[in-house]
Structures are given as C-alpha cells and as structure tokens.
Design a protein around this motif. Structure first.
Motif, short mmCIF file in Angstrom:
data_model
loop_
_atom_site.label_atom_id
_atom_site.label_comp_id
_atom_site.label_asym_id
_atom_site.label_seq_id
_atom_site.Cartn_x
_atom_site.Cartn_y
_atom_site.Cartn_z
N VAL A 260 0.83 -1.20 0.00
CA VAL A 260 0.00 0.00 0.00
C VAL A 260 0.87 1.25 0.00
CG1 VAL A 260 -1.66 1.36 1.33
CG2 VAL A 260 -1.98 -1.11 1.10
N LEU A 261 1.84 1.31 0.91
CA LEU A 261 2.67 2.51 1.04
C LEU A 261 3.53 2.75 -0.20
CD1 LEU A 261 3.83 2.14 4.75
CD2 LEU A 261 2.11 3.71 3.85
N SER A 262 3.93 1.69 -0.87
CA SER A 262 4.79 1.84 -2.04
C SER A 262 4.09 2.57 -3.18
CB SER A 262 5.30 0.48 -2.53
OG SER A 262 4.23 -0.30 -3.03
N GLY A 263 2.77 2.63 -3.11
CA GLY A 263 2.03 3.37 -4.13
C GLY A 263 1.95 4.87 -3.86
N LEU A 264 2.42 5.30 -2.69
CA LEU A 264 2.45 6.72 -2.35
C LEU A 264 3.77 7.34 -2.80
CD1 LEU A 264 1.04 6.46 1.30
CD2 LEU A 264 -0.24 6.79 -0.83
N SER A 265 3.86 8.64 -2.74
CA SER A 265 5.10 9.31 -3.11
C SER A 265 6.21 8.92 -2.14
CB SER A 265 4.91 10.83 -3.09
OG SER A 265 4.78 11.30 -1.75
N GLN B 177 6.14 8.21 1.95
CA GLN B 177 6.68 6.98 2.53
C GLN B 177 7.71 7.29 3.61
OE1 GLN B 177 7.87 3.82 -0.28
NE2 GLN B 177 6.80 4.95 -1.89
N ALA B 178 8.56 8.26 3.33
CA ALA B 178 9.58 8.64 4.30
C ALA B 178 8.95 9.23 5.55
CB ALA B 178 10.55 9.65 3.67
N ASP B 179 7.90 10.03 5.39
CA ASP B 179 7.21 10.62 6.53
C ASP B 179 6.62 9.54 7.43
OD1 ASP B 179 7.84 13.17 5.76
OD2 ASP B 179 5.88 13.60 4.85
N VAL B 180 6.02 8.52 6.79
CA VAL B 180 5.44 7.42 7.57
C VAL B 180 6.55 6.69 8.33
CG1 VAL B 180 4.25 5.20 7.43
CG2 VAL B 180 3.44 7.13 6.06
N CYS B 181 7.62 6.37 7.64
CA CYS B 181 8.72 5.63 8.27
C CYS B 181 9.32 6.38 9.45
CB CYS B 181 9.81 5.34 7.23
SG CYS B 181 9.36 4.10 6.00
N ALA B 182 9.34 7.70 9.36
CA ALA B 182 10.00 8.50 10.40
C ALA B 182 9.36 8.36 11.77
CB ALA B 182 10.01 9.98 9.98
N LEU C 160 10.24 -1.62 1.34
CA LEU C 160 10.04 -0.35 0.62
C LEU C 160 11.27 0.03 -0.19
CD1 LEU C 160 8.12 1.82 3.26
CD2 LEU C 160 7.19 0.59 1.29
N LEU C 161 12.46 -0.21 0.37
CA LEU C 161 13.69 0.10 -0.36
C LEU C 161 13.80 -0.77 -1.61
CD1 LEU C 161 16.21 0.48 2.61
CD2 LEU C 161 15.42 2.30 1.08
N LEU C 162 13.44 -2.04 -1.48
CA LEU C 162 13.50 -2.94 -2.62
C LEU C 162 12.52 -2.51 -3.70
CD1 LEU C 162 14.60 -5.58 -3.84
CD2 LEU C 162 12.73 -6.78 -2.68
N ILE C 163 11.29 -2.19 -3.30
CA ILE C 163 10.26 -1.79 -4.27
C ILE C 163 10.66 -0.50 -4.98
CG2 ILE C 163 7.87 -1.04 -4.55
CD1 ILE C 163 7.18 -2.90 -2.17
N SER C 164 11.28 0.42 -4.25
CA SER C 164 11.65 1.72 -4.84
C SER C 164 13.00 1.69 -5.55
CB SER C 164 11.70 2.79 -3.74
OG SER C 164 12.82 2.60 -2.89
N GLY C 165 13.64 0.53 -5.56
CA GLY C 165 14.97 0.46 -6.15
C GLY C 165 15.97 1.33 -5.42
N LEU D 228 14.82 9.51 3.23
CA LEU D 228 14.71 9.16 4.64
C LEU D 228 15.58 10.05 5.51
CD1 LEU D 228 14.84 5.28 4.27
CD2 LEU D 228 12.84 6.63 4.98
N PRO D 229 15.05 10.49 6.65
CA PRO D 229 15.86 11.26 7.59
C PRO D 229 17.06 10.44 8.06
CG PRO D 229 13.53 11.33 8.20
CD PRO D 229 13.67 10.28 7.13
#
Length: 224
Positions: A171-176, A180-185, A199-204, A211-212
């Motif tokens: 789900v999150l990988s479909g967001l900007s 995604q970084a904001d959620v992870c933080a 997420l890193l794998l999906i985003s290459g 990410l902060p």
C-alpha cells in the motif's frame, strides 16, 4: 463478466410471480429463501426491482447474501446504491468476519468511495483484514493518499502486530517517496526493521534519499 447461474424451475416461477407483488411480500419471500438461494435469484431480477429490495432488506441479510454473490453479476445495481449503504454492508461484513467479501465489493468502487468506507469503518484492524484480500493495491494506495501520516502509521503498526507488514509495504509503495519517508520517520523500531527493506526494494533504493538520517541510523543499528 461471469454469467449468472441457471435458475431452477421453482426459482423461475418465484421470479415471475414477484413482478406485481407488493414490496412487503417480496421481502418476506426472499428472506424465506435464505441467503444462498437469494444470491442465485439476484442477478436475474430487473435492476430497479433488485435495488428496491436491497434498500429495504435488513443489513444483516444483505451481508449474508453478498457472501454468496459475485459483485460483477449485479455491478450496475451495486454501484447505484448510496455510499451509506455500501458502508453499512461493509461494517456488517467486518462484524461477520467476511473480509474477503468486503474486499471483492470494495474493489468495484472508486477511490473516493473506498475512502468513505475506510473512514466509516474506523477500525485499522478491520481495514487491514480487508486489505489482505485486495488484488488492486494501486486502488487502495490512491484511496489512502489524503489520509493523515498518523493514520498510515497506525495502519502499518497494526500490520506488524498482525504479522502482515507486506500488505502495508504494498500500500505505502504506491504513495510518493516523500510520504513513505514521513510514515517511516514515526514508526516503532520493530516495525521499521520489517517494513523498510521491502520499501527500499520496491523503490529500487530511491526511498533512501528521502529518509531522515535518524531513520537510516536507527535502521542500521537494528540487530540482525
């Protein structure tokens, strides 16, 4: 679109007799049939008559019927129903534990309508259980775009507790990348450790640039 099942002679006769019957009589007869037979009958009814019946039936019975009914067989009628009814049925399906059925019907709706469902269900655990059965993940991502970062974090934390972080990752990988970084933080370290590699794998690895530093450091410090 699948074809509706052939009706028995008895059900055909009943369908023919329904045409001129008062609504109260129709409701009684349909409920006496039971949910499974009512589901067989539904695709053969005129859309206007079917809609009238659905609107008048107890929600508990509607929810029982749709567990036996492919939404594609009554799609035009289903889409003509008010969002408030979609929500009532979805809530009942969740209460019944029929999350796969709730997912099948949700996928027929537009992103804005799914957003209404998610708000109305108002239970991250139930939303997560429905998401387990969703095939069209981009549709769910689109529906969640305007949800707060806090809600997305709650959904992700619930996924970890449920042992299904993979759903949140999809789900999150479909967001900007920024979202995604904001959620992870703001995630718990245990959740971040499971989610971030996906997420890193999906985003290459593109997400890494957003990410902060504190998140990257925390992730790097996690034990193997």
């Amino acid at each position: 679109m699948p074809k509706p099942a052939n009706l028995s002679v008895g059900l055909r006769l009943l369908l023919a007799s329904q045409a001129m019957a008062p609504l109260a009589v129709k409701l009684g007869l349909i409920q006496q049939l039971g949910a499974e037979k009512a589901a067989l009958l539904a695709p053969h009814m005129p859309p206007g008559q079917l809609r009238e019946l659905i609107m008048a039936m107890p929600i508990e019975f509607v929810a029982a019927v749709v567990t036996h009914l492919d939404p594609r067989l009554i799609l035009d009628t289903y889409l003509s129903l008010p969002d408030s009814l979609h929500l009532e049925v979805a809530r009942q399906l969740c209460a019944d534990g029929a999350f796969a059925t709730a997912a099948r019907y949700a996928e027929c709706l537009a992103p804005k309508q799914i957003k209404v469902l998610i708000y109305g269900i108002n239970d991250v655990d139930h939303v997560l259980q429905i998401a387990r059965y969703i095939v069209d993940m981009p549709l769910i991502s689109e529906s969640l775009r305007s949800f707060s970062t806090g809600y997305l974090r709650k959904l992700t934390e619930a996924a970890r507790i449920d042992g299904n972080v993979a759903v949140s990752a999809q789900v999150l990988s479909g967001l900007s990348l920024v979202r995604q970084a904001d959620v992870c933080a703001g995630l718990q370290p245990a959740t971040l450790r499971q989610l971030l590699p996906m997420l890193l794998l999906i985003s290459g690895e593109a997400l890494r640039e957003q990410l902060p530093e504190a998140v990257l450091r925390l992730f790097a410090e996690q034990p193997a």
